[in-house]
Design an enzyme around this catalytic site. Structure first.
Site, PDB file in Angstrom:
ATOM      1  N   GLU A  76       0.891  -1.165   0.000  1.00 56.08           N
ATOM      2  CA  GLU A  76       0.000   0.000   0.000  1.00 56.08           C
ATOM      3  C   GLU A  76       0.922   1.205   0.000  1.00 56.08           C
ATOM      4  O   GLU A  76       1.653   1.444   0.953  1.00 56.08           O
ATOM      5  CB  GLU A  76      -0.910  -0.025   1.235  1.00 56.08           C
ATOM      6  CG  GLU A  76      -2.057   0.974   1.176  1.00 56.08           C
ATOM      7  CD  GLU A  76      -1.676   2.338   1.709  1.00 56.08           C
ATOM      8  OE1 GLU A  76      -2.358   3.317   1.370  1.00 56.08           O
ATOM      9  OE2 GLU A  76      -0.689   2.438   2.452  1.00 56.08           O
ATOM     10  N   CYS A 110      -2.024   8.275   4.103  1.00 56.04           N
ATOM     11  CA  CYS A 110      -1.951   7.914   2.687  1.00 56.04           C
ATOM     12  C   CYS A 110      -3.141   8.450   1.917  1.00 56.04           C
ATOM     13  O   CYS A 110      -3.041   8.750   0.724  1.00 56.04           O
ATOM     14  CB  CYS A 110      -1.862   6.396   2.539  1.00 56.04           C
ATOM     15  SG  CYS A 110      -3.275   5.508   3.242  1.00 56.04           S
TER      16      CYS A 110
END
Length: 278
Positions: A76, A110
């Site tokens: 990720e 993120c």
């Protein structure tokens, strides 16, 4: 094997102790706090390692894959996430969610929104920019130990793309709110908002990991969606619009793993809402 980043050793140590106390044997879950370098590379490339799970940058994922092309890597990575504000949006709700998405955890998520793509009729309304400025400048910046703090310190002193975002205006840009370094070490910054971010510019396409928001003025919804899709990453995207047809058009066209309608772009609830994928 839990190998934290050098900046997160203390947090990872607290976590792994809870797991050990809960009954996970230490030999089943080893804790390896090491700096990046030969030891980290050896862990990633060791033939007995079947899978590596990474939360980090796109560059780090590429580096791991270059070390071992056959590696099963579940990564990720990076994101350059935008919240689109339509002409039909509820401006109060949009500004609230934009500021929370951009500056929660000092922008170090993120899924943080480092871009706002705003339709011209909203952008050109002085009330919108005034409301955005007021919301940003009233955020409390300080120590994570202070319950009043909304924007805490950076995990490391600002450098690289973040330093540039905090200190440099690209052609055509201006500060709605200029960020300020608040401590000697460079960990604590007040939030910044850039106006005039141009399509295809460095500020439009570059990921930074901190409390800076770029604002783009879009002539219409179609152009705004195109600009939202123009970044290399497809992690998170959001829209604020009260027109159902606009929302449906956006959902059909947006290229993003996580899509948020009339809410912030952070805070997906694990096991309740999908996260990742397409």
């Amino acid at each position: 094997i839990l190998k934290p980043a050098p900046e997160t050793v203390a947090t990872a140590w607290v976590l792994v102790q809870q797991l050990w106390r809960a009954g996970v044997p230490r030999e089943v879950l080893p804790f390896v706090p090491t700096r990046a370098g030969e030891v980290g590379q050896r862990l990633v490339t060791h033939p007995d390692v079947d899978v590596v799970i990474l939360t980090g940058s796109w560059a780090t994922a590429r580096l791991f894959s270059s070390w071992r092309p056959d590696l099963r890597l579940m990564a990720e990575t990076s994101g350059k996430n935008a919240l689109l504000i339509s002409a039909t949006a509820d401006i109060d709700a949009a500004v609230k969610d934009l500021v929370a998405s951009a500056f929660g955890h000092a922008g170090q998520k993120c899924s943080a929104a480092s871009l706002a793509i705003v339709e011209a009729s909203v952008h050109d309304n002085p009330a919108f920019l005034r409301q955005l400025r007021d919301a940003v400048t009233t955020e409390v910046v300080g120590s994570g130990a202070d319950p009043a703090t909304v924007i805490g310190p950076l995990i490391r002193p600002a450098g690289g793309p973040l330093r540039r975002a905090l200190t440099t205006l690209e052609p055509g840009e201006s500060w709605l709110v200029a960020p300020q370094q608040l401590d000697v070490s460079g960990h604590l910054w007040s939030p910044g908002v850039k106006l005039g971010v141009q399509p295809g510019s460095w500020s439009h396409l570059t990921e930074w990991f901190g409390p800076v928001l770029g604002v783009m003025r879009a002539p219409d919804l179609d152009t705004a969606i195109d600009w939202q899709n123009a970044v290399e990453y497809g992690l998170t995207a959001g829209i604020h619009a009260l027109d159902v047809g606009e929302c449906e058009t956006w959902i059909e066209r947006i290229q993003s793993g996580n899509t948020y309608v009339n809410r912030g772009t952070t805070g997906a609830v694990v096991n309740r809402q999908p996260f990742g994928g397409w």
